[in-house]
Design an enzyme around this catalytic site. Structure first.
Site, mmCIF file in Angstrom:
data_model
loop_
_atom_site.group_PDB
_atom_site.id
_atom_site.type_symbol
_atom_site.label_atom_id
_atom_site.label_comp_id
_atom_site.label_asym_id
_atom_site.label_seq_id
_atom_site.Cartn_x
_atom_site.Cartn_y
_atom_site.Cartn_z
ATOM 1 N N ASP A 154 0.862 -1.182 0.000
ATOM 2 C CA ASP A 154 0.000 0.000 0.000
ATOM 3 C C ASP A 154 0.901 1.234 0.000
ATOM 4 O O ASP A 154 1.027 1.919 1.007
ATOM 5 C CB ASP A 154 -0.900 -0.032 1.246
ATOM 6 C CG ASP A 154 -1.886 1.123 1.283
ATOM 7 O OD1 ASP A 154 -2.055 1.811 0.253
ATOM 8 O OD2 ASP A 154 -2.485 1.355 2.354
ATOM 9 N N CYS B 147 -3.045 4.411 -4.703
ATOM 10 C CA CYS B 147 -3.756 5.691 -4.589
ATOM 11 C C CYS B 147 -3.360 6.636 -5.717
ATOM 12 O O CYS B 147 -3.651 7.827 -5.659
ATOM 13 C CB CYS B 147 -3.511 6.336 -3.223
ATOM 14 S SG CYS B 147 -1.774 6.675 -2.869
#
Length: 481
Positions: A411, A438
């Site tokens: 992540d 993201c």
């Protein structure tokens, strides 16, 4: 409303692609302030409208696909133009009135004028655009799934971090205009959880009433710089942080009395000292003024104590969906080991510990690792452990000691994976790999390298930040054999 195909890059014609070749003669004659009609073809990665003026790509903030606008040039660059809308001759059927009057002035609201189903279609297309640009192996055949949205795409942000200044003699708290230090006061904010704004505006009123010195950036004087309000969605507990220019906070006791009397949901009041002119919001020193040093949040049965600086996802509702997507993608067996890279305070790894034999995580921020191990202890999780260090350093060490992970979840920040870590992933070659992204651009770049050892099963986009152009996604891989 059905998702319009004009938010998909696939609907662009070959003529559209040819328009991307700049006409230098035209560009040389374009001046700032010049106006011309423009048909908007699509949205760019920051949510701006894109059209072509005599083959020159032109970015128009606030314009939507299929609109015909009168654009006014605001900047001329070697390969593109920037413009603003003077008028809209033909509005998009997806255009809506934004709830926030300041939506076009400050960041974080760049798509609030776009109907929500069209926002979701745009975010799915952002991933396709990035894949088209970087072309990782097999990208044309990737299963890019429709974006998972919210039933109510407002009131989702659990934290408000507002700058505080004096405007015309009154205390204002809000956000800067884009690319400036001009503050816009935000008496309301549609994307904030309501209680965060209730606390924010009440505290601002008290600062004015008590005449607490407010920071003046130009003269580096005054005291209160920033107010941060964070709510734990599951418990309703709120933490209030005053970020100040000095350790001294005048009228502190009167402020704390008012907070205790009128705002019982505020269970933690902190002060962070960040002296002098700096682009950083936070300083190194944080002290407790009243209540307890943390607020308690819950996520899928796990309890997290959040300190003032602790990272936690800003959208609690969608975070639950995000972590369930990661769990579903990994599909761990009880005998499988998991590495949680970029682990932060451990939320992802700990949410998977009940279905794994062992979880090992790492982060470069010591305070985050301390929080992760404390969170494991708080939840009586004995099969998860976190270490300080870079994944590209720790992974080879773990491999050498005989720990070979069966699965890995990464992540990374918006900058994507470090190249050395990608090499370490390909070398350790876990059977299962899930990437939580993201930033579609850095994801697509990382896929160029990762597809040397893995094939992409699917990319599931999820809307963590409605009304913005930001896009998150969960990618599941299968190891090549």
């Amino acid at each position: 409303m059905p998702q319009s195909n004009h938010y998909s890059h696939q609907s662009r014609s070959h003529n559209d692609r040819r328009r991307q070749q700049p006409d230098e003669k035209v560009q040389a004659t374009v001046n700032i302030g010049q106006r011309f009609p423009l048909t908007i073809r699509r949205l760019g990665i920051n949510g701006e409208g894109i059209g072509y003026y005599k083959h020159v790509i032109t970015f128009v903030k606030g314009a939507l696909p299929e609109e015909v606008v009168v654009a006014e040039v605001t900047a001329v660059h070697p390969r593109y133009l920037e413009a603003k809308i003077r008028s809209i001759r033909k509005p998009s059927p997806d255009r809506v009135d934004p709830r926030d009057a300041y939506a076009g002035e400050v960041g974080g609201f760049e798509l609030e004028h776009l109907d929500y189903p069209a926002q979701l279609a745009f975010k799915q297309d952002l991933i396709r655009q990035a894949l088209e640009k970087y072309r990782p192996a097999g990208y044309r055949h990737y299963d890019v799934r429709p974006t998972i949205g919210m039933t109510n795409p407002y009131e989702y942000r659990n934290k408000a971090q507002f700058q505080v200044r004096l405007i015309d003699g009154h205390v204002a708290a809000g956000l800067y205009k884009e690319n400036s230090h001009d503050l816009v006061d935000l008496p309301t904010c549609s994307v904030q959880m309501p209680a965060t704004m209730t606390v924010m505006r009440q505290v601002v009123a008290w600062l004015e009433e008590l005449q607490v010195p407010i920071y003046d950036e130009e003269h580096n004087s005054g005291i209160v710089k920033t107010i941060v309000v964070r709510e734990a969605a599951a418990t309703g507990e709120i933490q209030l942080v005053f970020i100040t220019n000095t350790p001294k906070l005048p009228k502190k006791h009167q402020l704390l009395m008012k907070i205790a009397e009128k705002l019982p949901m505020v269970v933690s009041v902190m002060q962070n000292i960040n002296a002098g002119k700096t682009s950083l919001i936070w300083g190194d020193q944080t002290t407790l003024l009243a209540g307890k040093p943390t607020i308690t949040e819950e996520l899928d049965g796990l309890v997290f104590d959040l300190s003032a600086r602790a990272f936690f996802q800003l959208n609690p509702q969608q975070t639950k969906k995000l972590y369930r997507l990661a769990r579903e993608a990994l599909n761990l067996a009880p005998n499988e080991t998991l590495v949680d890279a970029y682990s932060g305070v451990g939320t992802i790894g700990l949410s998977l510990a009940d279905v794994a034999k062992e979880v090992r995580g790492m982060d470069t921020i010591p305070a985050a690792v301390a929080d992760a191990n404390a969170n494991a202890q708080r939840n009586q999780i004995t099969n998860a452990h976190y270490e300080v260090g870079e994944a590209e350093v720790l992974l080879p060490q773990w491999l050498a000691s005989g720990f070979a992970p069966d699965a890995m979840v990464v992540d990374p920040p918006r900058t994507g994976l470090d190249n050395v870590l990608i090499d370490a992933i390909l070398q350790s070659a876990p059977e299962k790999l899930v990437y939580i992204s993201c930033n579609p651009s850095t994801l697509a770049q990382d896929l160029q390298a990762l597809t040397r050892g893995y094939q992409v099963d699917y990319i599931q986009s999820i809307d963590m930040f409605p009304q913005t152009a930001r896009c998150e996604a969960v990618v599941r891989f299968t190891k090549r054999h």
